[in-house]
Design an enzyme around this catalytic site. Structure first.
Site, short mmCIF file in Angstrom:
data_model
loop_
_atom_site.label_atom_id
_atom_site.label_comp_id
_atom_site.label_asym_id
_atom_site.label_seq_id
_atom_site.Cartn_x
_atom_site.Cartn_y
_atom_site.Cartn_z
N PHE A 116 39.66 45.37 45.81
CA PHE A 116 39.42 44.08 45.48
C PHE A 116 40.64 44.21 44.93
CE2 PHE A 116 35.65 41.20 44.59
CZ PHE A 116 35.64 40.88 45.66
N GLN A 229 38.18 32.24 33.31
CA GLN A 229 38.64 32.86 33.62
C GLN A 229 38.51 31.72 35.16
OE1 GLN A 229 36.74 36.07 37.35
NE2 GLN A 229 38.60 36.73 35.84
N HIS A 231 39.35 31.17 39.42
CA HIS A 231 39.70 32.03 40.49
C HIS A 231 40.98 31.25 41.34
CE1 HIS A 231 38.43 33.48 43.76
NE2 HIS A 231 38.16 34.22 43.41
N LEU A 241 34.19 28.59 46.01
CA LEU A 241 34.38 29.77 46.28
C LEU A 241 35.23 30.36 47.22
CD1 LEU A 241 35.20 32.48 44.67
CD2 LEU A 241 33.25 33.07 45.14
N GLU A 244 37.74 36.88 46.47
CA GLU A 244 38.27 37.67 46.65
C GLU A 244 38.97 38.71 47.96
OE1 GLU A 244 39.24 38.33 42.90
OE2 GLU A 244 39.84 40.39 43.10
N ARG A 275 43.28 38.21 38.83
CA ARG A 275 43.06 36.85 39.48
C ARG A 275 43.80 36.03 38.82
NH1 ARG A 275 36.32 37.11 40.26
NH2 ARG A 275 36.83 38.13 42.32
N HIS A 340 36.10 29.66 36.70
CA HIS A 340 35.04 30.44 37.53
C HIS A 340 34.08 31.66 36.96
CE1 HIS A 340 33.53 32.92 40.78
NE2 HIS A 340 34.28 34.50 40.33
N ARG A 375 38.62 39.38 33.86
CA ARG A 375 36.91 39.99 34.21
C ARG A 375 38.51 40.19 35.73
NH1 ARG A 375 33.50 39.36 37.98
NH2 ARG A 375 33.63 37.15 38.47
#
Ligand SMILES: Cc1cc2nc3c(=O)[nH]c(=O)nc-3n(C[C@H](O)[C@H](O)[C@H](O)COP(=O)(O)OP(=O)(O)OC[C@H]3O[C@@H](n4cnc5c(N)ncnc54)[C@H](O)[C@@H]3O)c2cc1C
Length: 562
Positions: A116, A229, A231, A241, A244, A275, A340, A375
């Site tokens: 990730f 955040q 995304h 979404l 990721e 991100r 996100h 995050r």
């Protein structure tokens, strides 16, 4: 509308992963009840796709996980909180696995882990691309096994204090329209994020930040609210979404010139940079004319092959076919960044304690601060389980010696709430909540988005305050008691307007660029002045702002390189 009162030792608001995990920790010794505005299995945790982090690999370690988290946070995370997260991660994942979560497996039977963004090791455990679904069902089963009391489809409308301490709350039973008071020694807020303040968001419609607004009104400060955040990979048009995990499995980002462009922005990590960096890279490609239709770029999975896509990303494929008419086995996916995750939230210490006695917070609505300015994917599901347990233990200690709640305050508050809702319901000829909500979403998307600057932020603040004024004259449009979702949407809007104002104030006062907060007029990170948490406290009708220190110690603060 009628009024009656209930009493429990502890009330938990929210039945997502964090609320359920707190309840499990407390259920043996206390009378615990959970209030949730939707059925527990419709809580937003169910939508999490990509996975949950834990340093299970032989070459991995909790220190490496902690370092990646602190670096990804642009050094704003409190390092003592990150230490708990990283150390406790393997225990939390194994616990849920033993409870029944069917994680994907390696050939030799171990829990499979995928790479990730921002992580030095493949440490994201996953259940295909439906990790949240699996974890939530398993954890919910554990609450049923323990006989925990649920109030499903109850909307919490206010917190009640007996002077200084929290002694309960008021809630609307959505099915009947009745307002009730609930007395308790402690209240835990676990109401999830506030993504729907933005027009374009991956969040469910229920993510309206109710817990943050309730806390703010009860005198508890909010923290780091400017850190939103975005995304990078959300389906163009619907903002659904694209996990990721799709890039973790090897997906490429391609611009309208047919080029993979991440080498310009993060030459080492490429598509697996954190991100914030990938989201800005995509926006820059589009703003500089290398996007498709001046709007989006492509996420290309075609080279992964049918077998891998069907095994690892079946949900993503289905979403693409149904919502974009694109089969990622054959064609690239049109994507753009969207809101996100909310890094900020209710200010707590590392045990979930807020400055208001008797009030605790956990999960996405809390800011402990484990994610700082940005995050890492896979750390949020982890936060819900690790800190659900920690906060449960803290609340147990508090409740054991807390005084019995005074139900007189609760009854009075329920009466006042009923009066307020009646006034709202029967007010005619005012503004429509939908039009206020639409303007709020557009304002936040355009003026408080991926890139920010002072004139745009000032314009946003003015607009949001005008919307707050317009809300004073709002008309719900339906006055029925039963299942009045027009009323629920109106109350959620009231909460979101509070938060939109605070987010924008935070973005204005942080005159630097850090993590997900990027100021075009202050493009550098400024540790001398802003290596600090922002804090927002409601005093009468004003928001008092200040900065407080970050807990450093484990890792030296460094420039970011990717
Ligand atoms: C599309 C998507 C995918 C994601 N994927 C991942 C991932 O792969 N890995 C990862 O780590 N993180 C992921 N995240 C983030 C993660 O899923 C969330 O941060 C986390 O699940 C939040 O859990 P929670 O328990 O705090 O809140 P939620 O699960 O959102 O639950 C909130 C609860 O509060 C209740 N509630 C709210 N307001 C009220 C009210 N007024 N009255 C009564 N009840 C109320 C709701 O009914 C609900 O039960 C993803 C997020 C999104 C949007």
């Amino acid at each position: 509308m009628t009024i009656s009162s209930f009493e429990h030792d502890i009330l938990i608001v929210g039945a997502g992963l964090s609320g359920l995990r707190v309840a499990i920790e407390l259920s043996e010794k206390f009378d615990v009840a959970i209030l949730t505005k939707v059925h527990p299995l419709r809580s937003h945790s169910v939508a999490a796709q990509g996975g949950i982090n834990a340093s299970l690999g032989e070459d991995d370690s909790w220190e490496s996980h902690a370092f990646d988290t602190v670096k990804g946070s642009d050094y704003l995370a409190d390092q003592d909180v990150v230490e708990i997260l990283a150390k406790e991660a393997p225990r939390a994942v194994i616990e849920n696995e033993r409870w029944g979560t069917a994680f994907s497996r390696t050939d030799d039977g171990k829990i499979a882990q995928r790479p990730f963004g921002g992580a030095a090791f493949p440490r994201t455990c996953y259940a295909s691309d439906r990790t949240g679904h699996n974890l939530l069902h398993t954890t919910f089963e554990q609450t049923l096994k323990r006989g925990i009391k649920f109030y499903n489809e109850w909307f919490v409308t206010s917190l009640v204090k007996d002077g200084e301490s929290i002694c309960g709350l008021t809630a609307l039973d959505i099915a009947t329209g009745a307002v009730h008071g609930f007395a308790a020694k402690a209240v835990v807020l676990a109401t999830g994020g506030f993504g729907r303040v933005y027009g374009h968001s991956t969040n469910a419609l229920i993510n309206t930040g109710d817990g943050c607004a309730l806390a703010l009104r009860a005198g508890a400060p909010l923290k780091d609210m400017e850190f939103i955040q975005f995304h990078p990979t959300c389906l163009f048009g619907s903002s659904i979404l694209m996990t990721e995990g799709a890039r973790g499995e090897g997906g490429h980002l391609i611009n309208a010139e047919g080029k993979r462009f991440m080498d310009k922005y993060a030459p080492e990590k490429m598509e697996l940079a954190p991100r914030d960096i990938v989201a800005r890279a995509i926006r820059t490609e589009v703003l500089e004319g290398r996007g498709f239709e001046d709007e989006y770029v492509h996420l290309d999975l075609t080279h992964l092959g049918k077998e891998k896509i069907m095994e690892r990303l079946p949900g993503i494929r289905e979403i693409c076919i149904h919502f974009a008419g694109v089969d990622p086995i054959d064609e690239p996916i049109p994507i753009q960044p969207a809101q996100h995750y909310s890094m900020g939230g209710i200010h707590t210490d590392k045990y979930g304690v807020t400055p208001v006695s008797g009030l605790f917070a956990v999960g996405e609505n809390a800011c402990m601060s484990v994610h700082g300015a940005n995050r890492l994917g896979g750390n949020s599901l982890l936060e819900t389980l690790v800190f659900g347990r920690v906060v449960g233990q803290t609340v147990a200690e508090y409740t054991a010696s807390a005084k019995a709640p005074d139900s007189g305050y609760v009854g009075q508050s329920a009466f006042e709430m009923r009066e307020y809702l009646q006034t709202l319901l029967f007010h005619e000829g005012g503004d429509s909540p939908a039009s206020i909500r639409e303007t709020m979403g557009q304002t936040m998307d355009v003026l408080v988005g991926v890139y920010r600057k002072s004139d745009a932020l000032e314009a946003a603040l003015k607009l949001i305050r005008e919307l707050k004024d317009r809300f004073k004259n709002v008309s719900v449009g339906r006055s029925d008691d039963k299942f009045n979702y027009a009323l629920i949407r109106t109350l959620e809007l009231e909460n979101m307007l509070e938060l939109a104002e605070v987010i924008t104030m935070g973005a204005l006062m942080r005159r630097e660029s850090r993590g997900a907060h990027w100021r075009l007029d202050y493009p550098d990170r400024d540790d001398d002045n802003f290596l600090k948490h922002s804090l927002f406290t409601k005093v009468d009708d004003f928001i008092k702002t200040e900065f407080i220190d970050v807990n450093l110690g484990m890792f030296e603060v460094k420039e970011r390189t990717y």
